[in-house]
Design a protein around this motif. Structure first.
Motif, PDB file in Angstrom:
ATOM      1  N   PHE A   1     -32.538  76.719 -32.245  1.00 47.22           N
ATOM      2  CA  PHE A   1     -33.052  75.393 -31.874  1.00 47.22           C
ATOM      3  C   PHE A   1     -32.272  74.313 -32.610  1.00 47.22           C
ATOM      4  CE2 PHE A   1     -35.585  76.974 -35.377  1.00 47.22           C
ATOM      5  CZ  PHE A   1     -35.681  75.906 -36.239  1.00 47.22           C
ATOM      6  N   ASN A   2     -32.235  73.121 -32.020  1.00 45.62           N
ATOM      7  CA  ASN A   2     -31.573  71.988 -32.661  1.00 45.62           C
ATOM      8  C   ASN A   2     -32.005  70.688 -31.987  1.00 45.62           C
ATOM      9  OD1 ASN A   2     -29.960  70.671 -34.501  1.00 45.62           O
ATOM     10  ND2 ASN A   2     -28.136  71.888 -34.042  1.00 45.62           N
ATOM     11  N   PHE A   3     -31.864  69.595 -32.720  1.00 48.60           N
ATOM     12  CA  PHE A   3     -32.177  68.267 -32.207  1.00 48.60           C
ATOM     13  C   PHE A   3     -31.056  67.768 -31.305  1.00 48.60           C
ATOM     14  CE2 PHE A   3     -34.958  68.312 -35.862  1.00 48.60           C
ATOM     15  CZ  PHE A   3     -36.042  67.535 -35.469  1.00 48.60           C
ATOM     16  N   SER A   4     -31.417  66.916 -30.355  1.00 51.77           N
ATOM     17  CA  SER A   4     -30.409  66.207 -29.562  1.00 51.77           C
ATOM     18  C   SER A   4     -29.764  65.159 -30.475  1.00 51.77           C
ATOM     19  CB  SER A   4     -31.067  65.533 -28.361  1.00 51.77           C
ATOM     20  OG  SER A   4     -32.009  64.565 -28.784  1.00 51.77           O
ATOM     21  N   PRO A   5     -28.579  64.657 -30.113  1.00 54.75           N
ATOM     22  CA  PRO A   5     -27.917  63.652 -30.951  1.00 54.75           C
ATOM     23  C   PRO A   5     -28.743  62.386 -31.187  1.00 54.75           C
ATOM     24  CG  PRO A   5     -26.351  64.577 -29.400  1.00 54.75           C
ATOM     25  CD  PRO A   5     -27.721  65.098 -29.016  1.00 54.75           C
ATOM     26  N   ASP A   6     -29.619  62.020 -30.226  1.00 48.85           N
ATOM     27  CA  ASP A   6     -30.454  60.828 -30.417  1.00 48.85           C
ATOM     28  C   ASP A   6     -31.753  61.124 -31.167  1.00 48.85           C
ATOM     29  OD1 ASP A   6     -31.996  62.113 -28.513  1.00 48.85           O
ATOM     30  OD2 ASP A   6     -31.836  60.527 -27.022  1.00 48.85           O
ATOM     31  N   GLY A   7     -32.004  62.412 -31.484  1.00 45.79           N
ATOM     32  CA  GLY A   7     -33.180  62.795 -32.256  1.00 45.79           C
ATOM     33  C   GLY A   7     -34.489  62.774 -31.493  1.00 45.79           C
ATOM     34  N   LYS A   8     -34.445  62.630 -30.164  1.00 49.33           N
ATOM     35  CA  LYS A   8     -35.673  62.508 -29.368  1.00 49.33           C
ATOM     36  C   LYS A   8     -36.081  63.800 -28.676  1.00 49.33           C
ATOM     37  CE  LYS A   8     -35.011  57.593 -28.600  1.00 49.33           C
ATOM     38  NZ  LYS A   8     -34.907  56.525 -27.608  1.00 49.33           N
TER      39      LYS A   8
ATOM     40  N   ALA B   1     -33.768  71.202 -28.290  1.00 50.82           N
ATOM     41  CA  ALA B   1     -33.411  72.275 -27.370  1.00 50.82           C
ATOM     42  C   ALA B   1     -33.592  73.590 -28.117  1.00 50.82           C
ATOM     43  CB  ALA B   1     -31.963  72.132 -26.914  1.00 50.82           C
ATOM     44  N   TYR B   2     -34.129  74.597 -27.417  1.00 49.98           N
ATOM     45  CA  TYR B   2     -34.383  75.869 -28.097  1.00 49.98           C
ATOM     46  C   TYR B   2     -34.422  77.037 -27.125  1.00 49.98           C
ATOM     47  CZ  TYR B   2     -39.218  74.949 -26.604  1.00 49.98           C
ATOM     48  OH  TYR B   2     -40.345  74.673 -25.873  1.00 49.98           O
ATOM     49  N   GLU B   3     -34.195  78.210 -27.690  1.00 49.56           N
ATOM     50  CA  GLU B   3     -34.278  79.454 -26.937  1.00 49.56           C
ATOM     51  C   GLU B   3     -35.718  79.950 -27.001  1.00 49.56           C
ATOM     52  OE1 GLU B   3     -32.665  84.035 -27.348  1.00 49.56           O
ATOM     53  OE2 GLU B   3     -32.069  82.535 -28.806  1.00 49.56           O
ATOM     54  N   TRP B   4     -36.264  80.348 -25.860  1.00 50.26           N
ATOM     55  CA  TRP B   4     -37.651  80.812 -25.784  1.00 50.26           C
ATOM     56  C   TRP B   4     -37.676  82.135 -25.038  1.00 50.26           C
ATOM     57  CZ3 TRP B   4     -41.255  81.458 -21.728  1.00 50.26           C
ATOM     58  CH2 TRP B   4     -42.596  81.546 -22.137  1.00 50.26           C
ATOM     59  N   SER B   5     -38.317  83.133 -25.606  1.00 51.44           N
ATOM     60  CA  SER B   5     -38.373  84.460 -24.993  1.00 51.44           C
ATOM     61  C   SER B   5     -39.486  84.519 -23.959  1.00 51.44           C
ATOM     62  CB  SER B   5     -38.591  85.528 -26.054  1.00 51.44           C
ATOM     63  OG  SER B   5     -37.485  85.597 -26.902  1.00 51.44           O
ATOM     64  N   ALA B   6     -39.071  84.642 -22.710  1.00 56.73           N
ATOM     65  CA  ALA B   6     -40.033  84.755 -21.615  1.00 56.73           C
ATOM     66  C   ALA B   6     -40.637  86.154 -21.571  1.00 56.73           C
ATOM     67  CB  ALA B   6     -39.358  84.427 -20.292  1.00 56.73           C
ATOM     68  N   THR B   7     -39.829  87.159 -21.899  1.00 56.45           N
ATOM     69  CA  THR B   7     -40.276  88.553 -21.995  1.00 56.45           C
ATOM     70  C   THR B   7     -39.570  89.168 -23.198  1.00 56.45           C
ATOM     71  OG1 THR B   7     -38.495  89.571 -20.704  1.00 56.45           O
ATOM     72  CG2 THR B   7     -40.366  88.671 -19.456  1.00 56.45           C
TER      73      THR B   7
END
Length: 80
Positions: A43-50, A53-59
């Motif tokens: 996960f990490n912040f966008s450049p504007d900090g708003k 974005a992250y990886e999420w395990s659906a299964t």
């Protein structure tokens, strides 16, 4: 843990598979999302900090990319 590039905010993940947003100014924490399968490591912040974005395990065997809008805490899948 990741630090916002613009604000006094951090994002952390824990062993309960939660992604947590922390406003360091107010001291408030909010769980943005949780996976029932694996920890949320990428996960990490966008450049504007708003956004985050992250990886999420659906299964147990598949993951998607999601975005969390920090203004209201809503999450959005970006990939399938």
């Amino acid at each position: 843990m990741r630090v916002s590039p613009k604000f006094d905010h951090v994002a952390i993940s824990n062993i309960r598979n939660e992604l947590i947003f922390v406003d360091l100014e107010s001291g408030k924490c909010k769980v943005l999302d949780r996976s029932e399968h694996t920890p949320l490591w990428g996960f990490n912040f966008s450049p504007d900090g708003k956004w985050i974005a992250y990886e999420w395990s659906a299964t147990l065997h598949t993951s998607i990319i999601k975005l969390a809008r920090l203004e209201d805490g809503k999450t959005f899948p970006v990939t399938r």
